[in-house]
Enzyme design. Structure first.
Site, PDB file in Angstrom:
ATOM      1  N   LYS A   1      27.101  29.790  30.495  1.00 17.18           N
ATOM      2  CA  LYS A   1      27.457  31.189  30.773  1.00 17.18           C
ATOM      3  C   LYS A   1      28.317  31.769  29.644  1.00 17.18           C
ATOM      4  O   LYS A   1      28.108  32.912  29.215  1.00 17.18           O
ATOM      5  CB  LYS A   1      28.218  31.247  32.111  1.00 17.18           C
ATOM      6  CG  LYS A   1      28.779  32.599  32.483  1.00 17.18           C
ATOM      7  CD  LYS A   1      27.723  33.624  32.817  1.00 17.18           C
ATOM      8  CE  LYS A   1      28.363  34.966  33.135  1.00 17.18           C
ATOM      9  NZ  LYS A   1      27.378  36.025  33.300  1.00 17.18           N
TER      10      LYS A   1
ATOM     11  N   LYS B   1      37.212  39.292  28.927  1.00 14.20           N
ATOM     12  CA  LYS B   1      37.602  38.013  29.540  1.00 14.20           C
ATOM     13  C   LYS B   1      36.588  36.914  29.180  1.00 14.20           C
ATOM     14  O   LYS B   1      36.967  35.797  28.843  1.00 14.20           O
ATOM     15  CB  LYS B   1      37.671  38.164  31.062  1.00 14.20           C
ATOM     16  CG  LYS B   1      38.061  36.887  31.762  1.00 14.20           C
ATOM     17  CD  LYS B   1      37.462  36.718  33.149  1.00 14.20           C
ATOM     18  CE  LYS B   1      35.988  36.624  33.190  1.00 14.20           C
ATOM     19  NZ  LYS B   1      35.395  36.063  34.393  1.00 14.20           N
TER      20      LYS B   1
HETATM   21  P1  NAD Z   1      35.706  41.789  41.353  1.00 12.69           P
HETATM   22  O1  NAD Z   1      37.044  41.985  40.741  1.00 12.69           O
HETATM   23  O2  NAD Z   1      34.907  42.966  41.787  1.00 12.69           O
HETATM   24  O3  NAD Z   1      35.852  40.825  42.651  1.00 12.69           O
HETATM   25  C1  NAD Z   1      36.767  39.788  42.764  1.00 12.69           C
HETATM   26  C2  NAD Z   1      37.191  39.704  44.232  1.00 12.69           C
HETATM   27  O4  NAD Z   1      38.093  38.604  44.353  1.00 12.69           O
HETATM   28  C3  NAD Z   1      37.935  40.946  44.722  1.00 12.69           C
HETATM   29  O5  NAD Z   1      37.368  41.406  45.930  1.00 12.69           O
HETATM   30  C4  NAD Z   1      39.376  40.464  44.931  1.00 12.69           C
HETATM   31  O6  NAD Z   1      40.046  41.110  45.990  1.00 12.69           O
HETATM   32  C5  NAD Z   1      39.130  38.994  45.231  1.00 12.69           C
HETATM   33  N1  NAD Z   1      40.302  38.165  44.991  1.00 12.69           N
HETATM   34  C6  NAD Z   1      41.119  38.158  43.917  1.00 12.69           C
HETATM   35  N2  NAD Z   1      42.083  37.237  44.067  1.00 12.69           N
HETATM   36  C7  NAD Z   1      41.849  36.628  45.256  1.00 12.69           C
HETATM   37  C8  NAD Z   1      42.478  35.583  45.964  1.00 12.69           C
HETATM   38  N3  NAD Z   1      43.562  34.974  45.481  1.00 12.69           N
HETATM   39  N4  NAD Z   1      41.975  35.226  47.157  1.00 12.69           N
HETATM   40  C9  NAD Z   1      40.870  35.832  47.678  1.00 12.69           C
HETATM   41  N5  NAD Z   1      40.227  36.830  47.050  1.00 12.69           N
HETATM   42  C10 NAD Z   1      40.708  37.219  45.850  1.00 12.69           C
HETATM   43  O7  NAD Z   1      34.889  40.887  40.317  1.00 12.69           O
HETATM   44  P2  NAD Z   1      33.303  40.715  40.213  1.00 12.69           P
HETATM   45  O8  NAD Z   1      32.750  41.723  39.285  1.00 12.69           O
HETATM   46  O9  NAD Z   1      32.735  40.564  41.572  1.00 12.69           O
HETATM   47  O10 NAD Z   1      33.228  39.294  39.429  1.00 12.69           O
HETATM   48  C11 NAD Z   1      33.484  38.068  40.076  1.00 12.69           C
HETATM   49  C12 NAD Z   1      33.166  36.952  39.086  1.00 12.69           C
HETATM   50  O11 NAD Z   1      31.788  37.025  38.707  1.00 12.69           O
HETATM   51  C13 NAD Z   1      33.983  37.034  37.789  1.00 12.69           C
HETATM   52  O12 NAD Z   1      34.335  35.735  37.371  1.00 12.69           O
HETATM   53  C14 NAD Z   1      33.015  37.702  36.816  1.00 12.69           C
HETATM   54  O13 NAD Z   1      33.279  37.370  35.462  1.00 12.69           O
HETATM   55  C15 NAD Z   1      31.689  37.142  37.283  1.00 12.69           C
HETATM   56  N6  NAD Z   1      30.520  37.992  36.975  1.00 12.69           N
HETATM   57  C16 NAD Z   1      30.573  39.349  37.118  1.00 12.69           C
HETATM   58  C17 NAD Z   1      29.450  40.122  36.821  1.00 12.69           C
HETATM   59  C18 NAD Z   1      29.460  41.632  36.973  1.00 12.69           C
HETATM   60  O14 NAD Z   1      28.532  42.279  36.454  1.00 12.69           O
HETATM   61  N7  NAD Z   1      30.432  42.224  37.651  1.00 12.69           N
HETATM   62  C19 NAD Z   1      28.271  39.495  36.381  1.00 12.69           C
HETATM   63  C20 NAD Z   1      28.243  38.118  36.271  1.00 12.69           C
HETATM   64  C21 NAD Z   1      29.375  37.370  36.559  1.00 12.69           C
END
Ligand code: NAD
Length: 296
Positions: free
Chosen positions: A170, A239
């Site tokens: 990734k 990040k």
């Molecule tokens: P996001 O910030 O929308 O969601 C993260 C969630 O985690 C939030 O709802 C937040 O409240 C929750 N959270 C944070 N700390 C917490 C804790 N201690 N306990 C419980 N919940 C907690 O992020 P996202 O865009 O959904 O991305 C999530 C992961 O997927 C990341 O690692 C990101 O790099 C990866 N990712 C994102 C995408 C994209 O297009 N957004 C694509 C591929 C991978």
């Protein structure tokens, strides 16, 4: 098989919804109570902490912002490991450093808990449709056990090696995406500054050797329209480049272009563009050259 899901953000809430559609019993937790309520209304059981999710699950999926948070949610107070039993499987869908997931897997194994790293690619649209690409690291037999669950959220689910291998694939992928995005911004601006129409550049180059996903996915729908709603946010790309930078330092390998690309995204963040799509990096070049890379 009972499933747990922690982290119901942009990606997590869509993936959790697809697990429910796969007719699995689901227990969920997020710090954001509204996100939990949304899943509860679809039939999930709301939990008060990660340990409660683990107590109610055979497989716990996590989709969280970064390495430190994943570590805390699994190993910290009231974390998954506290509620897990021998044989519980933790599948981390976040994009984090291979080193972090390897450390988590080592600590979990002392309790007989299995860990897979299974980062995803395909963005919010892929998460919504259940068509993500998923790259999985960890034991093959554990991968096979959870494959039916991962098939609810992705269509290209691949076992790529030992624990940490998924996160490595990734970060290599997202290093290329970040570098290619900056290259597209720089190159298109050069062409327009030299007097060409941007759509002429796009039409030819998208069919030529200079094409890339960054060009074809980000020109028509973002740059040409001047629409920089994410998509994939600059903050997340930044990040992910940091994951590559950190890993290159651990391996004592120069990462010249990756570091340069990250600095350009750092400039974009300093200008307040962190929540915009990665294609908004073109705004830096537009400012430096006093042109727009689109028909106004
Ligand atoms: P996001 O910030 O929308 O969601 C993260 C969630 O985690 C939030 O709802 C937040 O409240 C929750 N959270 C944070 N700390 C917490 C804790 N201690 N306990 C419980 N919940 C907690 O992020 P996202 O865009 O959904 O991305 C999530 C992961 O997927 C990341 O690692 C990101 O790099 C990866 N990712 C994102 C995408 C994209 O297009 N957004 C694509 C591929 C991978």
């Amino acid at each position: 098989m009972k499933i747990g899901f922690i982290g119901l953000g942009v990606m997590g809430k869509r993936m959790a919804t697809n697990v429910l559609k796969g007719k699995y019993e689901l227990a969920v937790f997020d710090l954001n109570k509204d996100a939990v309520k949304d899943l509860q209304q679809l039939g999930a059981k709301a939990c008060e902490a990660p340990c409660e999710v683990a107590q109610n699950s055979d497989v716990v999926l996590t989709s969280l912002p970064n390495s430190a948070i994943v570590e805390n949610v699994v190993l910290g107070e009231n974390g998954i490991l506290e509620g897990a039993k021998e044989g519980t499987v933790i599948v981390d869908l976040s994009s984090i450093t291979p080193k972090t997931i390897q450390n988590i897997a080592k600590k979990a194994s002392e309790k007989g808990v299995e860990v897979l790293d299974a980062p995803v690619s395909g963005g919010a649209a892929g998460a919504e449709k259940g068509t993500l690409t998923i790259m999985v690291g960890g034991k093959k037999e554990v991968f096979e056990k959870v494959l039916p669950v991962l098939n609810c959220i992705g269509t290209k689910v691949n076992h790529v090696g030992d624990v940490g291998a998924g996160d490595t694939v990734k970060l290599v992928n997202n290093l290329l995406l970040g570098v290619n995005m900056v290259a597209v911004a720089e190159a298109l601006t050069l062409g327009v500054k030299a007097g060409l129409k941007p759509e002429v550049l796009y039409d030819i180059i998208s069919q030529s050797s200079g094409s890339s996903y960054a060009l074809t996915a980000k020109y028509n729908n973002f740059i040409a329209k001047g629409n920089f709603e994410p998509g994939f946010m600059i903050d997340l790309q930044y990040k992910d480049l940091q994951l590559a930078v950190d890993t290159s330092k651990d391996l004592k390998m120069p990462l010249i272009i990756g570091n340069l690309a990250q600095q350009l995204f750092e400039v974009a963040r300093a200008k307040g563009l962190g929540s915009e799509d990665i294609s908004a990096v073109i705004k830096l070049y537009e400012e430096w050259t006093s042109i727009k890379v689109r028909e106004e």
